[in-house]
Design a protein around this motif. Sequence first.
Motif, PDB file in Angstrom:
ATOM      1  N   LEU A  74       0.815  -1.215   0.000  1.00  0.00           N
ATOM      2  CA  LEU A  74       0.000   0.000   0.000  1.00  0.00           C
ATOM      3  C   LEU A  74       0.856   1.277   0.000  1.00  0.00           C
ATOM      4  CD1 LEU A  74      -2.901   1.103   0.048  1.00  0.00           C
ATOM      5  CD2 LEU A  74      -2.758   1.124   2.540  1.00  0.00           C
ATOM      6  N   PRO A  75       1.861   1.407   0.892  1.00  0.00           N
ATOM      7  CA  PRO A  75       2.711   2.599   0.829  1.00  0.00           C
ATOM      8  C   PRO A  75       3.471   2.703  -0.497  1.00  0.00           C
ATOM      9  CG  PRO A  75       2.987   1.482   2.928  1.00  0.00           C
ATOM     10  CD  PRO A  75       2.206   0.554   2.053  1.00  0.00           C
ATOM     11  N   ALA A  76       3.941   1.558  -1.024  1.00  0.00           N
ATOM     12  CA  ALA A  76       4.703   1.582  -2.279  1.00  0.00           C
ATOM     13  C   ALA A  76       3.850   2.127  -3.418  1.00  0.00           C
ATOM     14  CB  ALA A  76       5.205   0.178  -2.609  1.00  0.00           C
ATOM     15  N   ILE A  77       2.590   1.720  -3.475  1.00  0.00           N
ATOM     16  CA  ILE A  77       1.701   2.179  -4.548  1.00  0.00           C
ATOM     17  C   ILE A  77       1.396   3.664  -4.393  1.00  0.00           C
ATOM     18  CG2 ILE A  77      -0.617   1.958  -5.508  1.00  0.00           C
ATOM     19  CD1 ILE A  77      -0.487  -1.036  -4.767  1.00  0.00           C
ATOM     20  N   LYS A  78       1.028   4.072  -3.185  1.00  0.00           N
ATOM     21  CA  LYS A  78       0.635   5.473  -2.965  1.00  0.00           C
ATOM     22  C   LYS A  78       1.825   6.420  -3.136  1.00  0.00           C
ATOM     23  CE  LYS A  78      -3.403   4.724  -0.045  1.00  0.00           C
ATOM     24  NZ  LYS A  78      -4.080   5.020   1.224  1.00  0.00           N
ATOM     25  N   VAL A  79       2.963   6.080  -2.529  1.00  0.00           N
ATOM     26  CA  VAL A  79       4.145   6.935  -2.660  1.00  0.00           C
ATOM     27  C   VAL A  79       4.667   6.883  -4.089  1.00  0.00           C
ATOM     28  CG1 VAL A  79       6.515   7.312  -1.883  1.00  0.00           C
ATOM     29  CG2 VAL A  79       4.750   6.693  -0.231  1.00  0.00           C
ATOM     30  N   GLY A  80       4.620   5.694  -4.698  1.00  0.00           N
ATOM     31  CA  GLY A  80       5.099   5.542  -6.069  1.00  0.00           C
ATOM     32  C   GLY A  80       4.369   6.450  -7.041  1.00  0.00           C
ATOM     33  N   LEU A  81       3.064   6.601  -6.876  1.00  0.00           N
ATOM     34  CA  LEU A  81       2.294   7.502  -7.744  1.00  0.00           C
ATOM     35  C   LEU A  81       2.748   8.946  -7.583  1.00  0.00           C
ATOM     36  CD1 LEU A  81      -1.353   6.096  -7.441  1.00  0.00           C
ATOM     37  CD2 LEU A  81       0.071   6.182  -9.508  1.00  0.00           C
ATOM     38  N   ALA A  82       2.962   9.355  -6.333  1.00  0.00           N
ATOM     39  CA  ALA A  82       3.419  10.729  -6.080  1.00  0.00           C
ATOM     40  C   ALA A  82       4.795  10.967  -6.702  1.00  0.00           C
ATOM     41  CB  ALA A  82       3.463  10.995  -4.577  1.00  0.00           C
ATOM     42  N   TYR A 131      -2.701  15.530  -3.127  1.00  0.00           N
ATOM     43  CA  TYR A 131      -2.480  14.080  -3.076  1.00  0.00           C
ATOM     44  C   TYR A 131      -1.391  13.727  -2.064  1.00  0.00           C
ATOM     45  CZ  TYR A 131      -1.280   9.337  -4.474  1.00  0.00           C
ATOM     46  OH  TYR A 131      -1.020   7.981  -4.468  1.00  0.00           O
ATOM     47  N   THR A 132      -0.344  14.551  -1.976  1.00  0.00           N
ATOM     48  CA  THR A 132       0.735  14.312  -1.013  1.00  0.00           C
ATOM     49  C   THR A 132       0.211  14.375   0.415  1.00  0.00           C
ATOM     50  OG1 THR A 132       2.353  15.276  -2.543  1.00  0.00           O
ATOM     51  CG2 THR A 132       3.004  15.084  -0.233  1.00  0.00           C
ATOM     52  N   VAL A 133      -0.644  15.350   0.694  1.00  0.00           N
ATOM     53  CA  VAL A 133      -1.259  15.454   2.018  1.00  0.00           C
ATOM     54  C   VAL A 133      -2.132  14.237   2.290  1.00  0.00           C
ATOM     55  CG1 VAL A 133      -2.846  16.795   3.453  1.00  0.00           C
ATOM     56  CG2 VAL A 133      -1.179  17.975   2.008  1.00  0.00           C
ATOM     57  N   PHE A 134      -2.858  13.795   1.276  1.00  0.00           N
ATOM     58  CA  PHE A 134      -3.703  12.601   1.400  1.00  0.00           C
ATOM     59  C   PHE A 134      -2.862  11.367   1.758  1.00  0.00           C
ATOM     60  CE2 PHE A 134      -5.236   8.768  -0.828  1.00  0.00           C
ATOM     61  CZ  PHE A 134      -6.440   8.567  -0.170  1.00  0.00           C
ATOM     62  N   VAL A 135      -1.732  11.203   1.089  1.00  0.00           N
ATOM     63  CA  VAL A 135      -0.839  10.068   1.368  1.00  0.00           C
ATOM     64  C   VAL A 135      -0.283  10.175   2.784  1.00  0.00           C
ATOM     65  CG1 VAL A 135       1.337   8.960   0.741  1.00  0.00           C
ATOM     66  CG2 VAL A 135      -0.238   9.707  -1.049  1.00  0.00           C
ATOM     67  N   PHE A 136       0.106  11.381   3.189  1.00  0.00           N
ATOM     68  CA  PHE A 136       0.660  11.585   4.534  1.00  0.00           C
ATOM     69  C   PHE A 136      -0.362  11.198   5.602  1.00  0.00           C
ATOM     70  CE2 PHE A 136       1.299  14.368   8.241  1.00  0.00           C
ATOM     71  CZ  PHE A 136       2.581  13.990   8.598  1.00  0.00           C
ATOM     72  N   ILE A 137      -1.600  11.629   5.427  1.00  0.00           N
ATOM     73  CA  ILE A 137      -2.649  11.311   6.406  1.00  0.00           C
ATOM     74  C   ILE A 137      -2.917   9.813   6.448  1.00  0.00           C
ATOM     75  CG2 ILE A 137      -5.102  11.598   6.945  1.00  0.00           C
ATOM     76  CD1 ILE A 137      -4.873  14.443   5.842  1.00  0.00           C
ATOM     77  N   ASN A 138      -3.005   9.183   5.276  1.00  0.00           N
ATOM     78  CA  ASN A 138      -3.345   7.764   5.204  1.00  0.00           C
ATOM     79  C   ASN A 138      -2.211   6.857   5.668  1.00  0.00           C
ATOM     80  OD1 ASN A 138      -6.052   6.831   3.601  1.00  0.00           O
ATOM     81  ND2 ASN A 138      -5.474   8.921   3.104  1.00  0.00           N
ATOM     82  N   CYS A 139      -0.991   7.237   5.355  1.00  0.00           N
ATOM     83  CA  CYS A 139       0.150   6.346   5.618  1.00  0.00           C
ATOM     84  C   CYS A 139       0.869   6.632   6.929  1.00  0.00           C
ATOM     85  CB  CYS A 139       1.150   6.431   4.461  1.00  0.00           C
ATOM     86  SG  CYS A 139       0.533   5.730   2.914  1.00  0.00           S
ATOM     87  N   GLU A 140       0.612   7.771   7.558  1.00  0.00           N
ATOM     88  CA  GLU A 140       1.324   8.092   8.793  1.00  0.00           C
ATOM     89  C   GLU A 140       0.386   8.515   9.926  1.00  0.00           C
ATOM     90  OE1 GLU A 140       4.600  10.713   8.015  1.00  0.00           O
ATOM     91  OE2 GLU A 140       5.389   9.440   6.419  1.00  0.00           O
ATOM     92  N   ILE A 141      -0.497   9.455   9.668  1.00  0.00           N
ATOM     93  CA  ILE A 141      -1.374   9.948  10.735  1.00  0.00           C
ATOM     94  C   ILE A 141      -2.352   8.866  11.192  1.00  0.00           C
ATOM     95  CG2 ILE A 141      -3.093  11.664  11.387  1.00  0.00           C
ATOM     96  CD1 ILE A 141      -0.311  12.792  11.024  1.00  0.00           C
TER      97      ILE A 141
END
Length: 313
Positions: free
Chosen positions: A147-155, A192-202
Motif C-alpha cells: 500500500l505505501p509503495a503504490i501510494k508513494v510511487g504515484l506521487a 495528493y501528497t497530504v492525502f498520502v501523509f494522512i493515510n500512511c502516517e497519521i
Amino acid sequence: MNGTHVLIILGGFVDVEKYRYIYFVILLIVYVVIICCNCTIICLIWIHRNLHEPMYFFIAALSLNSLFYSTAFYPKLIVDVLSHQQSISHAACMFQMFCFYTLAASDFFLLAAMAYDRYVSICKPLQYATIMCTTNVAILLAFAWLLPAIKVGLAIYFNTKIKMCKLVSGGIFCNNSVNKLQCMKPQILTIYTVFVFINCEILPVLFILYTYIKIFIISYRRCGRAWKKAAETCLPHLMVLICFSCLVMFDVVVDKLESDLPKTTRLIMMLQIVMYNPLFNPIIYGLKMKQIWIHIKLLFGSRSKSNPARPAR
C-alpha cells in the motif's frame, strides 16, 4: 530544464574538504553497525522456532525495512563525502525519495499491525490463534509493504514529470526539500501528497495510540500481573513509535525551515533522520524483548542467570 537528465547538487555537508575522513569513518561505522544489528535480529527470528510468532515476524520485517532504508542512503553518502562534488542524478534522487517515504510509511503500518497483534494477544487470548493465523499475518505484511509503495510511487511518478528550475539542494540526500527546486508544483499533487501523509502516517499512529489505550485500560481492570505483561510487551513498540515520529518531525522541520536553519543544525537533523531508526530499532528490540535478548546472550556465549530452557530447534 527536463528533470530526467539533470544532476542535483547536494550542498548540505559542512566543510567536506576539512572533515572528509571524519564523515567517512562515522558513516561507515554506523552503516556496518546497522547491517550487523538488523541482520542479527532477522537471523535469530529465522533460525529459532520459538520466535516463529506474529510479533517476531513483524519485528523481522521492521529490521528488513531498516536494511533496505540504510542501503538506499549510506553507500551514496559514503561515496559523496569522498568525492569533490556531492551530486545525484534526478532519477536516483527520485528513487531515494521513494525508498525514504515508502519504507517510513511501511514502518508505521508494521507498528500498527504489531499493536493489533498485542491487542488480540492481551485482550482476546482465546481467539488469538484464529485471528493471527499465518494467512492473516501474510496479508498484513503484504498490506504494510504494498500500500505505501503504490501510494508513494504515484506521487514520485508525477514528481518526475515536473520541470526543475534550480539544481542546488540544501540537503545531503533527497527528501521533500527537493520539491523546492521545481518550477511549479501542481495543486492536485500537493493535495495528493497530504492525502498520502494522512493515510500512511497519521491514521496508523492514531490506530496505534487507540489500540494501546484499550490494552492498558483492559489490563488495568484485570490483575497487576496483566498490567505488567502489557507494559513489557508494549513498551518497545511505543519506543520505536517515538523514534519513527521523530523521523517524521525532523523531515517536516527540515523541509519547512530549510532556509531559516543554520547549515550545521540542518546537517545534524538530516543525519539523525538516516541514523536514528535503523540504528536504535534492533537495539530496542534486542534489549527489551526477553526472548530475543536470551538468544542474543546465547549467541555471544553468555549464560543467563535464570538458566532459561534451551529453545526448541
